[in-house]
Design a protein around this motif. Structure first.
Motif, PDB file in Angstrom:
ATOM      1  N   PHE A  82       0.875  -1.252   0.151  1.00 20.40           N
ATOM      2  CA  PHE A  82       0.090   0.090  -0.073  1.00 20.40           C
ATOM      3  C   PHE A  82       1.035   1.283   0.015  1.00 20.40           C
ATOM      4  N   VAL A  83       0.175   2.387  -0.332  1.00 20.72           N
ATOM      5  CA  VAL A  83       0.901   3.738  -0.400  1.00 20.72           C
ATOM      6  C   VAL A  83       0.170   4.517   0.219  1.00 20.72           C
ATOM      7  N   LEU A  84       0.597   5.316   1.106  1.00 21.83           N
ATOM      8  CA  LEU A  84      -0.067   6.283   2.011  1.00 21.83           C
ATOM      9  C   LEU A  84       0.803   7.720   1.751  1.00 21.83           C
ATOM     10  N   LYS A  85      -0.039   8.745   1.488  1.00 22.58           N
ATOM     11  CA  LYS A  85       0.689  10.087   1.088  1.00 22.58           C
ATOM     12  C   LYS A  85       0.118  11.134   2.128  1.00 22.58           C
ATOM     13  N   PHE A 128       7.408   1.413   5.350  1.00 29.83           N
ATOM     14  CA  PHE A 128       9.007   1.907   4.658  1.00 29.83           C
ATOM     15  C   PHE A 128       9.038   3.307   4.079  1.00 29.83           C
ATOM     16  N   ASN A 129      10.130   3.754   4.040  1.00 33.09           N
ATOM     17  CA  ASN A 129      10.241   5.184   3.372  1.00 33.09           C
ATOM     18  C   ASN A 129      10.517   4.910   1.960  1.00 33.09           C
ATOM     19  N   SER A 175      10.394  12.757   1.167  1.00 33.39           N
ATOM     20  CA  SER A 175       9.398  12.501   0.282  1.00 33.39           C
ATOM     21  C   SER A 175       7.920  12.627   1.051  1.00 33.39           C
ATOM     22  N   ASN A 176       6.894  12.785   0.607  1.00 33.89           N
ATOM     23  CA  ASN A 176       5.626  12.860   1.091  1.00 33.89           C
ATOM     24  C   ASN A 176       4.616  11.574   1.029  1.00 33.89           C
ATOM     25  N   TYR A 177       5.235  10.485   0.785  1.00 33.68           N
ATOM     26  CA  TYR A 177       4.705   9.176   1.071  1.00 33.68           C
ATOM     27  C   TYR A 177       5.524   8.076   1.856  1.00 33.68           C
TER      28      TYR A 177
END
Length: 241
Positions: A82-85, A128-129, A175-177
């Protein structure tokens, strides 16, 4: 009357044989995802792939119906990314916690002595970043074993896993996510073992003597034997006169 008795005995034997054939050790394990990943704090949003974790992640069944020394096993694994911003600027007020809710269901069963059934499940949520550096993780593990005719379950366990974004913006890799990964792995095993047919010694000697001492006649017994022999000889002499 005799024919009726025979039929009854045959019926009882058939039932007993069917029962023995149907005996088995069983390990039944599943993990279900509940709804979506949820967030608390900050003002994040999910990318187009979404945040649903609903459905069956693993569904394992080990049903050992063969009476031997080889267990039946079943294993499985599933993971999802998944990707969270968000606008994480290094302030604690923008820190975000992500929660995953799942349900673990277990049923372990054995019938006889030496039977066994077990399971081993691990559920992990990682963050994770953008550079793949691990920021936070949470996990849940369970391993159960039943033996010798005992059972476990059905047991239902609610599992909640939480990971949190770091306060420092530098930890995010500029980063922003963040990336999240939910992984479920498990193994189920069951063994229906052969039963011993050897009967124990019904009357064991509690104190065996490996080297018994031969009995020695007592002096009184020797004297009585001598008198008896003398009497026999006297009677024989009387008959010859």
């Amino acid at each position: 009357m005799i024919r009726t008795v025979k039929l009854c005995l045959l019926s009882l034997l058939a039932v007993a044989l069917c029962a023995s054939v149907g005996q088995a050790a069983v390990s039944d394990v599943s993990v279900l995802g509940n709804g979506n990943l949820t967030t608390a704090g900050g003002d994040p949003y999910w990318d187009a792939a979404g945040n649903s974790i609903s459905g069956t992640w693993i569904d394992l069944m080990a049903d050992d119906t063969v009476i031997d020394s080889d267990p039946t096993t079943d294993s499985g694994s599933m993971s999802k990314d998944f990707v969270l911003k968000g606008l994480w600027t290094g302030s604690e007020s923008f820190v975000t916690t992500v929660t995953a809710s799942l349900t673990l269901e277990e049923l372990l069963s054995t019938d006889n002595l030496n039977d066994s059934a077990s399971d081993d499940v691990l559920i992990t949520l990682e963050m994770f970043n953008k550079n793949g550096v691990l920021l936070d993780s949470d996990s849940f593990a369970v391993a159960n074993l039943v033996e010798d005719g005992t059972d476990l379950g059905p047991v239902t366990t609610d599992v909640l896993l939480n990971v949190t974004t770091p306060v420092a913006y530098s930890d995010l890799g500029g980063s922003n996510y963040v990336k999240l990964k939910l992984t479920v792995t498990g193994t189920a095993s069951a063994l229906t073992a052969p039963q011993s047919t050897q009967d124990p010694d019904p009357d064991p000697d509690p104190d065996p003597d490996p080297d018994p001492t031969p009995a020695v006649p007592a002096p009184g017994a020797i004297a009585l034997a001598s008198l008896g022999m003398g009497l026999v000889n006297w009677l024989r002499t009387r008959r010859t006169l």
